[in-house]
Motif scaffolding. Structure first.
Motif, PDB file in Angstrom:
ATOM      1  N   LEU A 154     -13.401 -10.723 -18.947  1.00  0.00           N
ATOM      2  CA  LEU A 154     -12.715 -11.835 -19.609  1.00  0.00           C
ATOM      3  C   LEU A 154     -11.268 -11.937 -19.144  1.00  0.00           C
ATOM      4  N   PHE A 155     -10.550 -10.822 -19.141  1.00  0.00           N
ATOM      5  CA  PHE A 155      -9.150 -10.846 -18.727  1.00  0.00           C
ATOM      6  C   PHE A 155      -9.010 -11.245 -17.256  1.00  0.00           C
ATOM      7  N   ALA A 156      -9.914 -10.751 -16.408  1.00  0.00           N
ATOM      8  CA  ALA A 156      -9.838 -11.092 -14.989  1.00  0.00           C
ATOM      9  C   ALA A 156     -10.008 -12.585 -14.769  1.00  0.00           C
ATOM     10  N   ASN A 157     -10.910 -13.206 -15.510  1.00  0.00           N
ATOM     11  CA  ASN A 157     -11.114 -14.649 -15.364  1.00  0.00           C
ATOM     12  C   ASN A 157      -9.932 -15.441 -15.895  1.00  0.00           C
ATOM     13  N   TYR A 158      -9.357 -15.039 -17.015  1.00  0.00           N
ATOM     14  CA  TYR A 158      -8.198 -15.750 -17.552  1.00  0.00           C
ATOM     15  C   TYR A 158      -6.989 -15.598 -16.640  1.00  0.00           C
ATOM     16  N   LEU A 159      -6.845 -14.422 -16.025  1.00  0.00           N
ATOM     17  CA  LEU A 159      -5.691 -14.176 -15.168  1.00  0.00           C
ATOM     18  C   LEU A 159      -5.703 -15.033 -13.902  1.00  0.00           C
ATOM     19  N   VAL A 160      -6.856 -15.566 -13.530  1.00  0.00           N
ATOM     20  CA  VAL A 160      -6.905 -16.480 -12.388  1.00  0.00           C
ATOM     21  C   VAL A 160      -5.995 -17.680 -12.638  1.00  0.00           C
ATOM     22  N   LEU A 161      -5.869 -18.096 -13.893  1.00  0.00           N
ATOM     23  CA  LEU A 161      -5.021 -19.237 -14.239  1.00  0.00           C
ATOM     24  C   LEU A 161      -3.543 -18.873 -14.282  1.00  0.00           C
ATOM     25  N   CYS A 162      -3.230 -17.602 -14.456  1.00  0.00           N
ATOM     26  CA  CYS A 162      -1.860 -17.190 -14.742  1.00  0.00           C
ATOM     27  C   CYS A 162      -1.065 -16.888 -13.478  1.00  0.00           C
ATOM     28  N   ALA A 163       0.236 -17.091 -13.585  1.00  0.00           N
ATOM     29  CA  ALA A 163       1.165 -16.732 -12.500  1.00  0.00           C
ATOM     30  C   ALA A 163       1.594 -15.289 -12.704  1.00  0.00           C
ATOM     31  N   SER A 164       0.637 -14.361 -12.579  1.00  0.00           N
ATOM     32  CA  SER A 164       0.904 -12.956 -12.894  1.00  0.00           C
ATOM     33  C   SER A 164       1.681 -12.230 -11.809  1.00  0.00           C
ATOM     34  N   GLY A 165       1.933 -12.896 -10.692  1.00  0.00           N
ATOM     35  CA  GLY A 165       2.696 -12.268  -9.624  1.00  0.00           C
ATOM     36  C   GLY A 165       4.167 -12.620  -9.621  1.00  0.00           C
ATOM     37  N   ARG A 166       4.635 -13.346 -10.640  1.00  0.00           N
ATOM     38  CA  ARG A 166       6.048 -13.728 -10.696  1.00  0.00           C
ATOM     39  C   ARG A 166       6.967 -12.553 -11.047  1.00  0.00           C
ATOM     40  N   ARG A 167       6.441 -11.544 -11.634  1.00  0.00           N
ATOM     41  CA  ARG A 167       7.224 -10.377 -12.040  1.00  0.00           C
ATOM     42  C   ARG A 167       6.500  -9.112 -11.590  1.00  0.00           C
ATOM     43  N   TRP A 168       7.291  -8.091 -11.230  1.00  0.00           N
ATOM     44  CA  TRP A 168       6.787  -6.753 -10.919  1.00  0.00           C
ATOM     45  C   TRP A 168       5.642  -6.795  -9.904  1.00  0.00           C
ATOM     46  N   SER A 169       5.896  -7.406  -8.767  1.00  0.00           N
ATOM     47  CA  SER A 169       4.872  -7.525  -7.731  1.00  0.00           C
ATOM     48  C   SER A 169       5.544  -7.585  -6.360  1.00  0.00           C
ATOM     49  N   LEU A 170       4.745  -7.369  -5.328  1.00  0.00           N
ATOM     50  CA  LEU A 170       5.244  -7.543  -3.963  1.00  0.00           C
ATOM     51  C   LEU A 170       5.596  -8.998  -3.695  1.00  0.00           C
ATOM     52  N   ASP A 171       4.846  -9.912  -4.297  1.00  0.00           N
ATOM     53  CA  ASP A 171       5.165 -11.334  -4.149  1.00  0.00           C
ATOM     54  C   ASP A 171       6.536 -11.642  -4.732  1.00  0.00           C
ATOM     55  N   ALA A 172       6.854 -11.049  -5.889  1.00  0.00           N
ATOM     56  CA  ALA A 172       8.153 -11.296  -6.520  1.00  0.00           C
ATOM     57  C   ALA A 172       9.293 -10.755  -5.649  1.00  0.00           C
ATOM     58  N   ARG A 173       9.082  -9.609  -5.031  1.00  0.00           N
ATOM     59  CA  ARG A 173      10.110  -9.054  -4.150  1.00  0.00           C
ATOM     60  C   ARG A 173      10.316  -9.942  -2.924  1.00  0.00           C
ATOM     61  N   ARG A 174       9.223 -10.458  -2.386  1.00  0.00           N
ATOM     62  CA  ARG A 174       9.342 -11.330  -1.217  1.00  0.00           C
ATOM     63  C   ARG A 174      10.023 -12.642  -1.596  1.00  0.00           C
ATOM     64  N   ALA A 175       9.697 -13.181  -2.759  1.00  0.00           N
ATOM     65  CA  ALA A 175      10.309 -14.440  -3.204  1.00  0.00           C
ATOM     66  C   ALA A 175      11.798 -14.266  -3.468  1.00  0.00           C
ATOM     67  N   ALA A 176      12.195 -13.081  -3.938  1.00  0.00           N
ATOM     68  CA  ALA A 176      13.618 -12.846  -4.214  1.00  0.00           C
ATOM     69  C   ALA A 176      14.442 -12.812  -2.938  1.00  0.00           C
ATOM     70  N   ARG A 177      13.817 -12.433  -1.815  1.00  0.00           N
ATOM     71  CA  ARG A 177      14.536 -12.376  -0.541  1.00  0.00           C
ATOM     72  C   ARG A 177      14.486 -13.703   0.216  1.00  0.00           C
ATOM     73  N   ALA A 178      13.580 -14.591  -0.174  1.00  0.00           N
ATOM     74  CA  ALA A 178      13.407 -15.857   0.547  1.00  0.00           C
ATOM     75  C   ALA A 178      14.525 -16.831   0.191  1.00  0.00           C
ATOM     76  N   THR A 179      14.816 -17.724   1.118  1.00  0.00           N
ATOM     77  CA  THR A 179      15.811 -18.769   0.893  1.00  0.00           C
ATOM     78  C   THR A 179      15.133 -19.974   0.261  1.00  0.00           C
ATOM     79  N   PRO A 180      15.575 -20.395  -0.937  1.00  0.00           N
ATOM     80  CA  PRO A 180      14.917 -21.537  -1.582  1.00  0.00           C
ATOM     81  C   PRO A 180      15.068 -22.816  -0.769  1.00  0.00           C
ATOM     82  N   GLY A 181      13.957 -23.559  -0.652  1.00  0.00           N
ATOM     83  CA  GLY A 181      13.976 -24.817   0.079  1.00  0.00           C
ATOM     84  C   GLY A 181      14.202 -25.999  -0.841  1.00  0.00           C
ATOM     85  N   PRO A 182      14.238 -27.195  -0.290  1.00  0.00           N
ATOM     86  CA  PRO A 182      14.441 -28.391  -1.108  1.00  0.00           C
ATOM     87  C   PRO A 182      13.254 -28.636  -2.039  1.00  0.00           C
ATOM     88  N   VAL A 183      13.547 -29.109  -3.235  1.00  0.00           N
ATOM     89  CA  VAL A 183      12.504 -29.401  -4.224  1.00  0.00           C
ATOM     90  C   VAL A 183      12.038 -30.833  -4.005  1.00  0.00           C
TER      91      VAL A 183
END
Length: 340
Positions: A154-183
């Protein structure tokens, strides 16, 4: 006189309520809630599933593979009997293979996916693959599945919807080093869609945890042993679930204490969906549930089930709690001179 002055305060109250609803709906599409909670759930569920795979590696063939008493032939017949063999059945029946080579390749893949999802590497993709993996193992052990397998699914299926990589993840570390582009308008639309899906997933997770506790309490109330307070006495007398038989038997003999604990357990589960949203009582009820799960895990030899339920409870802790925990960890890791 216009209609609004004629209605007086009632119209003002109605308009104020409508404005609040609109503001909350707008916030639901702009602000992702519970990002730390989603990260904790990702780490907890993936970590426990990975631990289970590593722990059972020596028995994997007998549990899920071609060497299982629940043979691939019986598995396929069971799926057909339940009418679950449709066009998309490959999604959850892929592990029912008679080939040992395919099974062990899939097992290694499941370990890799769980580890990468735990670390938060390309989290969106890993979330889908992890749900795929968990579904396969759940269906393969459906005859003897426990609460751990079901909650993991159940949790695995619900987590597909969630942005669970925004914190405490390798993705979060990579995003913190990236230069933000135009919105761009497309990027803004994508962010809103992601936010809505994330908030919907977190809402489903919180509802699922509350539903588990409420239904468990209602089932307990139906039993005479829970109503007369003797349920824990009999549960602790079950040698098949006793990690420490002597300790369990001693606790079972504490009649009044066990009866009080049984009533506290039922009341906390029944009132959990309400108490967990009251700031002054939130932490108290979570501590009670933590004690209940620790008791089940230690005394009744159900550590994985207890652990997955504790992970589910952590979703209710606010962002301020996790930020405070991060500050304390950083303080403990800092040199002694900097702490003063």
């Amino acid at each position: 006189m216009t209609l609004r002055p004629a209605l007086g305060p009632r119209a003002a109250v109605t308009e104020d309520g409508t404005r609040r609803v609109r503001e909350r709906l707008r916030a639901g599409s702009l602000t992702p809630f519970g990002l730390y909670g989603a990260a904790v759930l990702r780490i907890g569920v993936a970590g426990l599933f990975l631990l289970n795979l590593l722990r059972e590696a020596g028995h994997a063939d007998r549990l899920w593979g071609p060497g299982s008493p629940y043979t691939p032939e019986l598995f396929r017949a069971s799926v057909q009997a339940r009418g679950a063999d449709g066009r998309l059945s490959w999604w959850y029946t892929w592990l029912g293979t008679p080939s040992p080579d395919f099974f062990w390749a899939a097992y290694v893949l499941a370990i890799a996916v769980s580890a990468l999802y735990l670390l938060g590497w390309h989290t969106r993709l890993m979330a889908v693959l992890f749900a795929f993996v968990v579904a396969g193992f759940y269906m393969r052990s459906a005859v003897a599945a426990s609460g751990f397998e079901l909650l993991s699914l159940l949790f695995a299926n619900y987590l597909v919807l969630c942005a669970s990589g925004r914190r405490w993840s390798l993705d979060a570390r990579r995003a913190a080093r990236a230069t933000p582009g135009p919105v761009t308008p497309y990027e803004e639309l994508r962010r809103r869609v992601v936010t809505v899906l994330h908030n919907a997933g977190m809402a489903l997770i919180t509802f699922q945890v509350m539903a588990v506790y409420a239904t468990a309490a209602l089932y307990k109330i139906r039993g005479s042993t829970w109503r007369d307070g003797s349920a824990l006495h009999y549960a602790l007398r079950l040698d098949d679930f006793a990690t420490f038989p002597e300790l369990s038997h001693w606790l079972a003999a504490q009649g009044s204490g066990m009866a009080l604990l049984a009533y506290v357990t039922v009341a906390s589960q029944l009132l959990f969906p309400v108490l967990v949203f009251i700031p002054r009582l939130k932490y108290a009820v979570l501590v009670v549930m933590l004690g209940t799960h620790l008791g089940i895990g230690v005394l009744m030899a159900l550590p994985m089930f207890s652990a997955i339920t504790v992970v589910g409870d952590l979703v209710f802790l606010p962002t301020s709690f996790w930020l405070g925990a991060v500050r304390r960890v950083r303080l403990l890791r800092s040199p002694l001179s900097q702490r003063q």
